[in-house]
Design an enzyme around this catalytic site. Structure first.
Site, short mmCIF file in Angstrom:
data_model
loop_
_atom_site.label_atom_id
_atom_site.label_comp_id
_atom_site.label_asym_id
_atom_site.label_seq_id
_atom_site.Cartn_x
_atom_site.Cartn_y
_atom_site.Cartn_z
N GLU A 41 -6.15 32.20 36.96
CA GLU A 41 -6.92 33.41 37.30
C GLU A 41 -6.84 33.69 38.79
O GLU A 41 -6.73 34.85 39.21
CB GLU A 41 -8.39 33.24 36.87
CG GLU A 41 -9.19 34.51 37.15
CD GLU A 41 -10.68 34.34 36.95
OE1 GLU A 41 -11.10 33.59 36.05
OE2 GLU A 41 -11.43 34.98 37.71
N SER B 139 -14.16 28.38 26.11
CA SER B 139 -12.90 28.41 25.35
C SER B 139 -12.88 27.41 24.20
O SER B 139 -11.86 27.25 23.54
CB SER B 139 -11.72 28.16 26.30
OG SER B 139 -11.99 27.04 27.12
N HIS C 283 -6.55 34.82 31.42
CA HIS C 283 -6.79 34.58 32.86
C HIS C 283 -6.24 35.69 33.74
O HIS C 283 -6.56 35.76 34.91
CB HIS C 283 -6.17 33.24 33.27
CG HIS C 283 -6.45 32.16 32.28
ND1 HIS C 283 -5.58 31.82 31.28
CD2 HIS C 283 -7.54 31.38 32.12
CE1 HIS C 283 -6.11 30.86 30.54
NE2 HIS C 283 -7.29 30.57 31.02
N THR D 240 -14.06 33.98 38.12
CA THR D 240 -15.18 34.28 37.21
C THR D 240 -15.89 33.05 36.66
O THR D 240 -16.99 33.16 36.13
CB THR D 240 -14.68 35.10 35.99
OG1 THR D 240 -13.62 34.37 35.37
CG2 THR D 240 -14.21 36.47 36.39
N ASN E 267 -14.53 26.44 33.32
CA ASN E 267 -15.97 26.56 33.06
C ASN E 267 -16.52 25.33 32.34
O ASN E 267 -17.68 24.96 32.55
CB ASN E 267 -16.28 27.87 32.32
CG ASN E 267 -15.98 27.82 30.86
OD1 ASN E 267 -16.83 27.42 30.07
ND2 ASN E 267 -14.76 28.17 30.48
N HIS F 231 -7.84 28.13 27.83
CA HIS F 231 -7.63 26.71 28.14
C HIS F 231 -8.31 25.82 27.11
O HIS F 231 -9.34 25.18 27.39
CB HIS F 231 -8.14 26.41 29.55
CG HIS F 231 -7.20 26.87 30.61
ND1 HIS F 231 -7.60 27.18 31.89
CD2 HIS F 231 -5.86 27.08 30.59
CE1 HIS F 231 -6.55 27.56 32.61
NE2 HIS F 231 -5.49 27.52 31.83
N CYS G 102 -18.86 35.50 35.67
CA CYS G 102 -19.14 36.31 34.48
C CYS G 102 -20.42 35.88 33.78
O CYS G 102 -20.94 34.78 34.01
CB CYS G 102 -17.95 36.25 33.52
SG CYS G 102 -17.84 34.68 32.65
FE1 SF4 Z 1 -13.47 34.09 31.26
FE2 SF4 Z 1 -15.98 34.97 31.41
FE3 SF4 Z 1 -14.09 36.56 30.40
FE4 SF4 Z 1 -14.96 34.45 29.06
S1 SF4 Z 1 -16.15 36.30 29.60
S2 SF4 Z 1 -12.81 35.04 29.35
S3 SF4 Z 1 -15.32 32.95 30.69
S4 SF4 Z 1 -14.22 35.83 32.50
#
Ligand code: SF4
Length: 318
Positions: free
Chosen positions: A127, A266, A75, A164, A224, A42, A194
Site C-alpha cells: 500500500e 483479511s 492494497h 490505512t 492490521n 494478505h 480506515c
Molecule cells: Fe484495508 Fe481498511 Fe480497505 Fe479493509 S477497509 S481493505 S483494512 S483500507
C-alpha cells in the site's frame, strides 16, 4: 480455560470482501486463469483458495501473458504499474480498496496545488509503494518519530497522509512529531486510517484488559493483524497471532481462565470458527461476544462484474 471472549468487530472488512469478490467474479466471467498482482489480500488461506480456483498471483507484470485479465490487489498500485498494465494491453479490474484510492486521489489533487507529502507507513508494504508511487518525487516516508527530522521538503507546502492499517496510537504520536517539526503541515480532512482498522483496534482495547491471553487470527504479512497483536501486548496482555487452528499451542492455555479472540481484516470467518472449535477441544466451556460497533460499510463492484448475484456465481462454479 473457562471462557473465550470474541472481539466485535473482527475479521473481514468491506474492502477485503470486495477484493475477493472481484477475483471470484472475474474467474466466473472469463474462466481461469485470472492473474492477480500481489496477494489479493494478505491472508494465506484466501490466496490458496483462489489459487485452487484458477487465480495466478504474480508480482511482475512481465509474467502475465498478452491479452490476459489482471486484477490489482486491495492494497493499490503505483502509477507506473497502472501505466505498464495499460501498455501491455491487459483487461484490468481494480480491487484497490476505495479507502486507499481516496488517499491516492488526495495525493494527486494536492500535488497539483504544489504540495509535497510526508507519508506515515511501513517501508516495503504494497500500500505504501502504491501511494508513494502516485508521484515521481516529493513524497517522503516516515516510519517512526525519529524519521521526521530527516525530512527536508523543497518548498513550504507540505501535507501528511498515512497508510490505512497503522496503529492508531503510533500514527497519532508520529503525526504530533510531524506537526512539531512542520507546524503548517496540512492534515487530511478525515484521517486516512480506515474505519475497519480503527474499529478492530478499539475492540481489542476493550477486550484485552478482560482476558489473560489474546489470540489474533491473521497472516504474518497482514499489517492490521500485526497491529492487533502488538496492541494487546502493549496493554499488558500476552498475545499470539495464528494463521489457523493448527498453530494453537496447548501450553499457551495452561492456567488461563479467559482467552480473547479477534481476527485481522483479511482473515476469513471460517478460520475463526476452526480456532473456536479447537479452543473448545482445549477446554473452553463458553464462548461469548463482547458488544461492539456494528459495521455496515459496503463498496460497489467495478462496472462489468456486478451483473449476477454471488449465489449465481457460486452455483455456476460448483
Ligand atoms: Fe484495508 Fe481498511 Fe480497505 Fe479493509 S477497509 S481493505 S483494512 S483500507
Amino acid at each position: 480455560m473457562d471462557e473465550v471472549l470474541l472481539a466485535e468487530p473482527r475479521g473481514f472488512c468491506a474492502g477485503v470482501d470486495r477484493a475477493i469478490e472481484i477475483v471470484e467474479r472475474a474467474l466466473y466471467k472469463y474462466g481461469p486463469p485470472i492473474y492477480v498482482r500481489h496477494e489479493i489480500v494478505h491472508n494465506t488461506y484466501v490466496v490458496n483458495d483462489l489459487r485452487a480456483k484458477g487465480a495466478i498471483f504474480i508480482e511482475d507484470l512481465a509474467d502475465v501473458p498478452p491479452g490476459a485479465t489482471l486484477v490489482f490487489s486491495a492494497h493499490g498500485v503505483s502509477k507506473a504499474v497502472r501505466e505498464e498494465a495499460d501498455r501491455r494491453g491487459f483487461q484490468v479490474y481494480d480491487a484497490t480498496c476505495p479507502l486507499v484510492t481516496k488517499v491516492h486521489v488526495e495525493v494527486a489533487k494536492l500535488a497539483k496545488e504544489g504540495y509535497e507529502f510526508i507519508m506515515i507507513g511501513h517501508k516495503g508494504h504494497p500500500e505504501v509503494e502504491g501511494t508513494m508511487g502516485q508521484l515521481s518525487d516529493g513524497i517522503y516516508l516516515v516510519e517512526d518519530t525519529a524519521d521526521v527530522a530527516g525530512v527536508k521538503p523543497r518548498g513550504d507546502k507540505l501535507a501528511v497522509v498515512t497508510q490505512t492499517t497503522l496503529s492508531v496510537d503510533d500514527a497519532a504520536e508520529i503525526l504530533a512529531e510531524v506537526k512539531r517539526c512542520f507546524p503548517n503541515v496540512r492534515e487530511p480532512k478525515k484521517q486516512d486510517i480506515c474505519y475497519a482498522t480503527q474499529n478492530r483496534q478499539d475492540a481489542v482495547k476493550v477486550m484485552a484488559p478482560q482476558v489473560d491471553l489474546v489470540i489474533v487470527v491473521g497472516s504474518p504479512t497482514s499489517s492490521n493483524s500485526n497491529r492487533l497483536r502488538e496492541l494487546a501486548q502493549r496493554l499488558g496482555t500476552e498475545a499470539y497471532m495464528v494463521e489457523g487452528a493448527a498453530d494453537l499451542k496447548p501450553e499457551w492455555f495452561a492456567a488461563r481462565r479467559r482467552v480473547g479472540l479477534t481476527a485481522g481484516a483479511s482473515a476469513p470467518d471460517i478460520l475463526v470458527q476452526q480456532v473456536i472449535a479447537r479452543l473448545r477441544e482445549l477446554g473452553a466451556l463458553s464462548i461469548r461476544s463482547i458488544e461492539g460497533v456494528t459495521e455496515s460499510v459496503h463498496f460497489p463492484l467495478p462496472r462489468g462484474l456486478g451483473d449476477r448475484s454471488m449465489s449465481e456465481v457460486a452455483a455456476s462454479r460448483s
